[in-house]
Design a protein around this motif. Structure first.
Motif, mmCIF file in Angstrom:
data_model
loop_
_atom_site.group_PDB
_atom_site.id
_atom_site.type_symbol
_atom_site.label_atom_id
_atom_site.label_comp_id
_atom_site.label_asym_id
_atom_site.label_seq_id
_atom_site.Cartn_x
_atom_site.Cartn_y
_atom_site.Cartn_z
ATOM 1 N N PRO A 1 3.784 -35.664 -13.788
ATOM 2 C CA PRO A 1 5.002 -33.828 -13.351
ATOM 3 C C PRO A 1 4.273 -33.720 -12.378
ATOM 4 O O PRO A 1 3.650 -33.332 -12.138
ATOM 5 C CB PRO A 1 4.134 -33.129 -14.828
ATOM 6 C CG PRO A 1 2.767 -33.385 -15.029
ATOM 7 C CD PRO A 1 3.172 -35.327 -15.053
ATOM 8 N N ARG A 2 5.235 -32.322 -11.955
ATOM 9 C CA ARG A 2 5.695 -32.043 -10.565
ATOM 10 C C ARG A 2 4.710 -30.288 -11.292
ATOM 11 O O ARG A 2 4.048 -29.603 -10.562
ATOM 12 C CB ARG A 2 6.488 -31.520 -9.257
ATOM 13 C CG ARG A 2 6.109 -30.710 -8.762
ATOM 14 C CD ARG A 2 8.105 -30.782 -8.009
ATOM 15 N NE ARG A 2 9.500 -31.170 -8.511
ATOM 16 C CZ ARG A 2 9.725 -30.189 -8.684
ATOM 17 N NH1 ARG A 2 9.079 -28.799 -8.374
ATOM 18 N NH2 ARG A 2 10.325 -29.748 -9.933
ATOM 19 N N GLU A 3 5.266 -29.999 -11.896
ATOM 20 C CA GLU A 3 4.855 -28.994 -12.658
ATOM 21 C C GLU A 3 4.987 -28.607 -14.434
ATOM 22 O O GLU A 3 5.544 -29.629 -14.978
ATOM 23 C CB GLU A 3 5.555 -27.590 -12.453
ATOM 24 C CG GLU A 3 6.160 -26.310 -13.010
ATOM 25 C CD GLU A 3 6.961 -25.861 -12.621
ATOM 26 O OE1 GLU A 3 6.455 -23.955 -12.616
ATOM 27 O OE2 GLU A 3 7.930 -25.645 -11.989
ATOM 28 N N VAL A 4 3.936 -28.071 -15.149
ATOM 29 C CA VAL A 4 4.204 -27.674 -16.254
ATOM 30 C C VAL A 4 4.959 -26.936 -17.147
ATOM 31 O O VAL A 4 3.489 -25.792 -16.841
ATOM 32 C CB VAL A 4 2.732 -28.610 -17.255
ATOM 33 C CG1 VAL A 4 2.672 -28.356 -18.849
ATOM 34 C CG2 VAL A 4 2.885 -30.263 -16.520
ATOM 35 N N LYS A 5 5.546 -26.393 -17.747
ATOM 36 C CA LYS A 5 5.900 -25.376 -18.111
ATOM 37 C C LYS A 5 5.551 -24.970 -18.839
ATOM 38 O O LYS A 5 6.077 -25.489 -20.222
ATOM 39 C CB LYS A 5 6.988 -24.797 -17.210
ATOM 40 C CG LYS A 5 7.414 -23.573 -17.500
ATOM 41 C CD LYS A 5 6.863 -23.006 -15.483
ATOM 42 C CE LYS A 5 6.997 -21.611 -16.128
ATOM 43 N NZ LYS A 5 6.606 -21.045 -14.348
ATOM 44 N N TRP A 6 5.229 -24.165 -19.769
ATOM 45 C CA TRP A 6 4.663 -23.227 -21.436
ATOM 46 C C TRP A 6 5.914 -22.756 -21.968
ATOM 47 O O TRP A 6 5.484 -21.459 -21.629
ATOM 48 C CB TRP A 6 3.661 -23.859 -22.231
ATOM 49 C CG TRP A 6 2.229 -25.076 -21.443
ATOM 50 C CD1 TRP A 6 2.297 -25.083 -20.758
ATOM 51 C CD2 TRP A 6 1.858 -25.507 -22.769
ATOM 52 N NE1 TRP A 6 0.953 -26.090 -21.414
ATOM 53 C CE2 TRP A 6 1.404 -26.799 -22.813
ATOM 54 C CE3 TRP A 6 2.533 -25.483 -24.556
ATOM 55 C CZ2 TRP A 6 1.066 -27.680 -23.442
ATOM 56 C CZ3 TRP A 6 1.797 -26.565 -25.322
ATOM 57 C CH2 TRP A 6 1.522 -27.961 -24.992
ATOM 58 N N SER A 7 6.369 -22.689 -22.733
ATOM 59 C CA SER A 7 6.744 -21.239 -23.761
ATOM 60 C C SER A 7 5.777 -20.157 -24.321
ATOM 61 O O SER A 7 4.666 -20.651 -24.673
ATOM 62 C CB SER A 7 7.542 -21.647 -24.922
ATOM 63 O OG SER A 7 7.018 -22.146 -25.862
ATOM 64 N N ASP A 8 6.283 -19.092 -24.568
ATOM 65 C CA ASP A 8 5.390 -18.064 -24.695
ATOM 66 C C ASP A 8 4.689 -18.357 -25.835
ATOM 67 O O ASP A 8 3.595 -17.616 -25.988
ATOM 68 C CB ASP A 8 6.570 -16.703 -24.835
ATOM 69 C CG ASP A 8 6.475 -16.070 -23.161
ATOM 70 O OD1 ASP A 8 6.616 -16.604 -21.989
ATOM 71 O OD2 ASP A 8 7.936 -15.283 -23.022
ATOM 72 N N THR A 9 4.914 -18.844 -26.881
ATOM 73 C CA THR A 9 4.479 -19.278 -28.306
ATOM 74 C C THR A 9 4.106 -20.625 -28.087
ATOM 75 O O THR A 9 3.184 -20.949 -29.124
ATOM 76 C CB THR A 9 5.798 -19.553 -29.312
ATOM 77 O OG1 THR A 9 6.392 -20.578 -28.573
ATOM 78 C CG2 THR A 9 6.256 -17.836 -29.189
ATOM 79 N N GLY A 10 3.771 -20.890 -26.951
ATOM 80 C CA GLY A 10 2.916 -22.314 -26.991
ATOM 81 C C GLY A 10 3.471 -23.347 -28.159
ATOM 82 O O GLY A 10 3.103 -24.714 -28.236
ATOM 83 N N ASP A 11 4.378 -23.168 -28.094
ATOM 84 C CA ASP A 11 5.015 -24.812 -29.093
ATOM 85 C C ASP A 11 5.554 -25.447 -28.734
ATOM 86 O O ASP A 11 6.588 -26.489 -28.932
ATOM 87 C CB ASP A 11 6.403 -23.405 -30.254
ATOM 88 C CG ASP A 11 5.280 -23.083 -30.962
ATOM 89 O OD1 ASP A 11 4.231 -22.852 -31.612
ATOM 90 O OD2 ASP A 11 5.913 -22.171 -32.087
#
Length: 980
Positions: A493-503
């Motif tokens: 991946p070029r970028e890893v983006k997590w949601s606010d809840t971490g789910d």
């Protein structure tokens, strides 16, 4: 002026102490991506267009090439001077010109759209070395081997406004000062650099220090430093302060003449190209050599950059190359309250979106927001990345191999250190740094808590709910507490983006986007059990939710929906595997954040202009609830969604397979009709079509009604749609005689003669069929029709045929035989005329279609043979009662008359049998008609007895007869059917 020289890769002392000295070994991170490689003859100079993706190449062979570095295609090429080198060429974008100077001492001006030659004039008495275009005024500088510099004004018919003399050797290059365009610098082989003003022919001052001739000169574009850079045949690059007239730095490393220098307007770098084939990149602050690359294109002659872009063009002996240095994405970060921090060059500024002008109009989608900015700091390092932690209290700036953590409110330094990468954890006080490919350190509340040395080379790290480490084409996810392996994912991946809840987590790759669900409980149970974890990690730690084949530029999570921009210029969001396009973008935009209170998403362009688009949180929450199959929550959220958004909701529900719910929510009549058709709800579709009538809808609804065997509705829809073919099929299939008659009249008025002909033929009206053919100019067909069905009209039709044909081909017309003139050529024509007369006196009885099989063979009788039999054995005629005188005058005996009558009776038993059979058949048909009346009424109950539809069809015919237009016709028809 005296000039200090430093060894290669040297760096002056810094006033920032040991921290800066320790970090001085960290290189400037600059990804170099080649965008164009074009092999050609020797290229002497290059230039970049300010708005189009074009690079201009001036060739030693006298040609000019125009390349598109996005598509790698040659846009245009033309010859400037035959067999004479073109040593300089520049774009004048505001005039759509290309200006070129060559060794024939002439300057030529071309329109680059039409390639029209605008102007040609002799500018110097020797080779022209360089051309420079004034950034705002209609002025052009040219330098030459005649040791002069000349100023040209194109608004005054290219008059030579001034000549600058002072150099004692070839003037190799001139360059305008971007900070003061009334001054410019020149480089000459007399080993000097001179600074001039446009208003005086004498130089302001001279800079000397090179040991050999100076080939190139360029001003610093950014910052406040009054510097310029030069390159010379002594193989050095020098940095000069033109205010103190001192040499600030000498950079060595090239092994041959330095032919080109470039101070990049966006990045803190100085580029130099040499005849040794290398291009070297020096840090503009430390003067340290950062990169040295060689594309094996032989000698480098020119370097061109462009303000607002990271693209750089290079001219070589063997072609043209365009590279992109670093990332063009603007550096910014926004917190949940709308406070935006921007980093441009070394300057850090703040913008508060909430402090927009109270009197300003509400934000319009795509319109630039006018917001005041506040300067926060001039950063000690060149920012290449900026990010806030999860609660927004701290912000980190990374660059030059260092990081500095600031308090977001007062913007005060809180911590610093060396790092190739920096990432925040979901916990507000946790972060990690990658100091080297083999060393990762974890911090909590600004204190180091763990040093993690992965068993592989770490190329990058990612933050969020888990610590991601990329090595080659594989990414590993570890927990933050003890750095235990959770899962290995075989992507890069070029970028890893997590949601606010971490789910949820998004893995952004170059050509695709992966959405994964993190099963936190499963991972926690596996880690707490103490069981050994294999090389692949915990099997069920992640679940693939969706894969999107698209090139994602930036993205952000809003609840469980991922909003992202693509390189194709779209603003999309995805939920439940469905991709919805919010907006098509006219330029590259980068997401900085989403404010739920405003229901707007905010984006930046490369010029740091802020725009926004509406994205309702209620819509996203509703769609998320539908994906979870939580319809109770979705029903509670629906009232909060504005009515104009219901259509988008309906489309989403349809894509999810909930068409019933979509029909209940949809407000667009077109969509409602589509859903009703898909669900087979005829009455709902009928009601929608009555409110929003259209011919296509009526026709589609009529086809549906036929398929559902709803004949009454089918007829009404086909009438409203004026579908004559459909009505013909319906009426003939159901034996609707009156409908066929009216349809024939309607088809005739509408010019559909084929339908009118079929209807008339089916109704036994050959005269009408013949009239239709004559009206259509089809006399030959009318003649053949008359020969078959109306023999008495044959001669008339043949005469008409011949008259029409005689106007085109008299010889052919004369070759047609008329039965009046050549009866011998028409066999049994007299018998056919008798059959026609006999049929007119014996009217056929109409019968329902249900009894057709019983009379299917009736049409096999031969009328010609019948007439021939009648002619051979005519039936007896009734004789009148004779008077006494007549009886006395009769010479023939009575016995002879009786014998004659008996002979007639004996000769025609077959004829009597046939006639009796015909009479019996007619009587039987009458009885069957009477017996089938009830059945016929039932079959055609909804057709014949439907007076409303019949009246509507008659109204349609009458409206056509009256010559009304289609709109009036539709209105009258609608009125009739609405009454029904």
């Amino acid at each position: 002026a005296p000039c200090a020289r430093s060894p290669p890769r040297s760096r002056p002392h810094s006033s920032r102490g040991n921290r800066r000295q320790q970090a001085s070994v960290m290189p400037l991170r600059l990804d170099i991506k080649r965008k164009l490689s074009s092999r050609s003859d020797r290229v002497k100079t290059v230039d970049l267009h300010p708005t189009e993706p074009w690079v201009l190449s001036a060739m030693y062979n006298g040609h000019v090439f125009l390349w598109n570095y996005t598509t790698q295609a040659l846009v245009k090429s033309f010859e400037v001077s035959p067999d004479q080198p073109v040593r300089s060429a520049k774009f004048v974008a505001r005039k759509q010109w290309i200006v070129a100077g060559s060794d024939d001492m002439q300057i030529r001006v071309y329109n680059y759209n039409t390639l029209e030659k605008v102007k040609v004039f002799e500018a110097h008495s020797d080779y022209i070395r360089c051309i420079a275009v004034h950034p705002s005024q209609p002025l052009l500088l040219s330098s030459s081997d005649d040791m002069t510099i000349r100023l040209w004004d194109w608004e005054k018919n290219w008059v030579n406004a001034m000549t600058f003399e002072g150099h004692t050797h070839y003037v190799m290059m001139v360059a305008f000062n971007p900070k003061d365009a009334n001054t410019f610098a020149s480089a000459s082989l007399d080993r000097s650099i001179k600074v001039w003003g446009l208003n005086t022919p004498q130089p302001h001052f001279t800079l000397e220090g090179h040991e050999k001739g100076v080939n190139c000169v360029e001003y610093f574009a950014g910052g406040d430093r009054p510097y310029l850079v030069s390159g010379a045949d002594d193989q050095t690059v020098k940095v000069w302060d033109y205010q103190t007239k001192q040499c600030v730095q000498t950079m060595e490393g090239h092994t041959h003449n330095v032919a080109a220098v470039c101070c990049h307007p966006e990045l803190p770098i100085i580029m130099s190209g040499s005849e040794d084939g290398t291009v070297r990149i020096w840090h503009a602050n430390t003067y340290r050599q950062e990169y040295n690359f060689n594309y094996a294109y032989e000698r480098c002659w020119s370097i061109a950059s462009l303000k607002g872009s990271n693209n750089v063009a290079l001219a070589y002996d063997e072609g043209t190359i365009v590279v992109q240095l670093g990332n063009e994405e603007p550096i910014a970060s926004m917190d949940t309250s709308g406070k935006l921090v921007l980093a441009k060059h070394n300057e850090i500024t703040s913008v508060d979106i909430k402090k927009a002008d109270p009197g300003a109009e509400p934000a319009i989608d795509g319109e630039r927001l006018r917001l005041p900015s506040k300067e926060l700091d001039v950063c000690e390092i060149y920012p290449q990345w900026l990010s806030r932690n999860s609660n927004g209290r701290f912000a980190v700036v990374c660059g030059d191999g260092e990081y500095i953590i600031y308090t977001a409110l007062a913007w005060r330094k809180r911590a610093f250190g060396s790092a190739l990468d920096f990432v925040w954890a979901t916990e507000s006080g946790d972060y990690a740094v990658r100091e080297s490919p083999m060393s990762i350190k974890l911090f909590k509340n600004f204190k180091e808590v763990r040093a993690f040395k992965p068993p592989f080379q770490a190329d990058a790290i990612y933050g969020g709910a888990l610590l991601g480490v990329r090595s080659g084409e594989v990414t590993f996810f570890f927990d933050w507490a003890e750095c235990r392996l959770v899962r290995r994912v075989d992507v890069q991946p070029r970028e890893v983006k997590w949601s606010d809840t971490g789910d949820m987590v998004a893995l952004v790759c170059d050509d695709s986007l992966f959405l994964l669900r993190y099963n936190r409980e499963t991972a926690a149970v596996a880690l707490e059990s103490g069981a050994p974890v294999g090389e692949e990690g915990i099997d069920d730690a992640f679940e693939l939710v969706h894969e999107i084949a698209d090139q994602v530029r930036t993205c952000v999570w809003v609840a469980e929906c991922l909003v992202y921009t693509t390189k194709a210029g779209r603003l999309n969001y995805t939920v439940g595997g469905e991709v919805i396009t919010l907006q098509h973008l006219d330029r590259p935009l980068y997401i900085v954040g989403y404010l739920p209170k405003d229901n707007r998403i905010y984006l930046l362009d490369r010029d740091f202009a802020i725009v926004s688009y509406q994205l309702l949180l209620a819509v996203l929450e509703y769609q998320t609830a539908v994906v979870r199959r939580d319809f109770a929550s979705a029903a509670n959220l629906l009232p909060a969604i504005p009515q104009p958004e219901h259509n988008r909701i309906a489309r989403f529900l349809e894509a999810q397979g909930f068409k019933e719910e979509a029909l209940a929510v949809a407000t667009d009549p077109e969509h409602q009709f589509e859903l009703a058709v898909q669900l087979g709800k005829l009455q709902t579709a009928y009601a929608i079509t009555q409110e929003q009538p259209s011919e296509a809808r009526w026709k589609q609804l009529g086809d549906m009604a036929l398929h559902a065997a709803d004949l009454r509705l089918a007829e009404e829809c086909l009438v409203r749609a004026a579908d004559l073919g459909g009505l013909l099929l319906l009426y003939t299939s159901t034996g609707h005689a009156q409908g066929i008659d009216r349809l024939a009249a309607l088809a005739k008025k509408k010019g559909k003669l084929n339908v009118a002909f079929v209807c008339s033929l089916l109704r036994g009206q050959p005269e009408t069929c013949m009239d239709l053919l004559v009206a259509a100019g089809r006399a030959p067909e009318a003649s053949f029709l008359a020969r078959t069905y109306l023999p008495s009209k044959t001669s008339q039709m043949v005469h008409l045929w011949k008259e029409n044909l005689r106007q085109v081909n008299p010889k052919a017309a004369d070759s047609i035989a008329d039965p009046a003139d050549y009866p011998n050529l028409f066999d049994d024509l007299d018998l056919a005329v008798q059959a026609e007369s006999w049929l007119q006196s014996h009217n056929l009885q109409e019968a329902p279609a249900s009894v057709y099989l019983e009379h299917a063979h009736d049409n096999e009788s031969d009328l010609i043979e019948h007439m021939r039999a009648l002619a051979a054995n005519p039936p007896p005629e009734e004789q009148p009662t004779p008077g006494a005188a007549q009886l006395d005058a009769a010479d023939e005996p009575v016995e002879e008359a009786e014998e004659e009558a008996e002979a007639v009776e004996a000769q025609e038993p077959e004829l009597e049998t046939e006639l009796e059979a015909d009479v019996e058949a007619e009587e039987e048909a009458d009885k069957e008609v009477d017996a089938e009346e009830q059945t016929e009424a039932e079959v055609t109950e909804t057709l014949v007895a439907d007076e409303n539809v019949d009246e509507a069809l008659e109204a349609l015919v009458e409206a056509d007869v009256a010559g009304g237009d289609d709109d009036d016709l539709d209105a009258e028809l609608d009125a009739e059917l609405d009454a029904f």
